[in-house]
Design a protein around this motif. Structure first.
Motif, mmCIF file in Angstrom:
data_model
loop_
_atom_site.group_PDB
_atom_site.id
_atom_site.type_symbol
_atom_site.label_atom_id
_atom_site.label_comp_id
_atom_site.label_asym_id
_atom_site.label_seq_id
_atom_site.Cartn_x
_atom_site.Cartn_y
_atom_site.Cartn_z
ATOM 1 N N LEU A 141 8.366 4.804 3.994
ATOM 2 C CA LEU A 141 7.005 5.289 3.800
ATOM 3 C C LEU A 141 6.782 6.689 4.369
ATOM 4 O O LEU A 141 5.703 7.248 4.204
ATOM 5 N N SER A 145 3.733 7.165 -0.608
ATOM 6 C CA SER A 145 2.467 6.551 -0.207
ATOM 7 C C SER A 145 2.516 5.040 -0.161
ATOM 8 O O SER A 145 1.890 4.408 0.692
ATOM 9 N N PHE A 146 3.273 4.436 -1.094
ATOM 10 C CA PHE A 146 3.308 2.983 -1.201
ATOM 11 C C PHE A 146 4.748 2.493 -1.266
ATOM 12 O O PHE A 146 5.690 3.291 -1.290
ATOM 13 N N ASP A 150 4.489 6.173 -5.251
ATOM 14 C CA ASP A 150 3.174 6.690 -4.859
ATOM 15 C C ASP A 150 2.027 5.971 -5.549
ATOM 16 O O ASP A 150 0.895 6.452 -5.541
ATOM 17 N N PHE A 152 0.034 2.094 -5.984
ATOM 18 C CA PHE A 152 -0.156 0.745 -5.458
ATOM 19 C C PHE A 152 0.288 -0.265 -6.510
ATOM 20 O O PHE A 152 -0.157 -0.217 -7.665
ATOM 21 N N ASP A 156 3.441 -3.800 -2.924
ATOM 22 C CA ASP A 156 2.608 -3.653 -1.728
ATOM 23 C C ASP A 156 1.927 -4.962 -1.372
ATOM 24 O O ASP A 156 1.822 -5.325 -0.189
ATOM 25 N N ASN A 178 4.136 5.431 9.906
ATOM 26 C CA ASN A 178 4.040 5.414 8.442
ATOM 27 C C ASN A 178 3.654 4.029 7.935
ATOM 28 O O ASN A 178 2.827 3.898 7.026
ATOM 29 N N ARG A 181 -0.008 3.468 8.757
ATOM 30 C CA ARG A 181 -0.861 4.168 7.792
ATOM 31 C C ARG A 181 -0.950 3.388 6.497
ATOM 32 O O ARG A 181 -2.033 3.195 5.937
ATOM 33 N N TRP A 182 0.194 2.920 6.009
ATOM 34 C CA TRP A 182 0.209 2.120 4.773
ATOM 35 C C TRP A 182 -0.622 0.849 4.940
ATOM 36 O O TRP A 182 -1.423 0.507 4.075
ATOM 37 N N TYR A 183 -0.423 0.145 6.055
ATOM 38 C CA TYR A 183 -1.131 -1.113 6.263
ATOM 39 C C TYR A 183 -2.643 -0.894 6.265
ATOM 40 O O TYR A 183 -3.384 -1.648 5.617
ATOM 41 N N THR A 185 -4.306 1.492 4.901
ATOM 42 C CA THR A 185 -4.740 1.872 3.555
ATOM 43 C C THR A 185 -4.918 0.645 2.671
ATOM 44 O O THR A 185 -5.926 0.505 1.962
#
Length: 210
Positions: A141, A145-146, A150, A152, A156, A178, A181-183, A185
């Motif tokens: 990550l 982004s995912f 990038d 979703f 995910d 990272n 941040r993903w979690y 989001t």
């Protein structure tokens, strides 16, 4: 109407999340795994493996959370690329989840919390593997982004379930910026919040297995 037999578990939450994301109506039916309802004959008639979740889609009965995610994504043409490398990347993460993340997290939690006797070798082995997997995802990550790229996708959603219940194996996202941040989001998505609320309510609901 789609029916989902589930409880407040890492694998169960994936199905309401994908249904909320897709905007599909569904009915949640509680199967209280704490009381062993997943081993009762009524539920075993749906899933002989005695595991939640189970999806019933217009009479079509499907088990295994990853298979359910793929079915619903293909049914709607959303959250899963139709072909090419992007689609392969999603399946790569789904298989990684099923073969690596889920067993490591589940076994760590079992030996730390549910084993009838202390098993320090098993605890250390699976906890180390779970931490290794968190490191893999955090590094992945760093450049996207995912999970699959990038966008979703159901990849995910698959990973989110166990990370949502990471307290069971005693894991944290500390020093995984990272992944954190993903979690955050994913957790902030309205559909995810709605699904979590509905799944958590199942812990207080009477059984609906018939």
């Amino acid at each position: 109407m789609i029916e989902v037999y589930a409880f407040a578990t890492p694998n169960s939450v994936k199905v309401p999340i994908v249904l909320e994301e897709l905007g599909l109506p569904y009915e949640l039916k509680a199967v209280n795994v704490r009381k062993g309802e997943q081993k009762e004959d009524a539920f075993l008639s749906l899933n002989p493996n005695g595991k939640v979740p189970v999806l019933v889609d217009d009479g079509f009965v499907l088990t295994e959370s990853a298979a359910i995610l793929v079915h619903l994504a293909e049914k709607t043409g959303k959250l899963l690329p139709s072909d090419g490398e992007a689609r392969a990347r999603v399946f790569e993460q789904l298989f990684f989840h099923a073969s690596a993340l889920s067993p490591a997290f589940g076994n760590t939690g079992f030996f730390m919390r549910s084993s009838p006797a202390p098993q320090p070798i098993a605890e250390a082995r699976f906890a180390k593997e779970a931490e290794r997997i968190l490191g893999i995802l955090d590094r992945k990550l760093a450049g996207q982004s995912f999970m699959a790229d990038d966008a979703f996708t159901i990849a995910d959603i698959a990973h989110f379930g166990w990370l949502w219940r990471r307290q069971f194996p005693g894991l944290t996202l500390d020093e995984r910026p990272n992944l954190s941040r993903w979690y955050e989001t994913v957790a902030a998505r309205p559909a995810v919040q709605r699904a979590i609320a509905r799944v958590e309510a199942l812990a207080e609901a009477p059984t609906s297995v018939a």
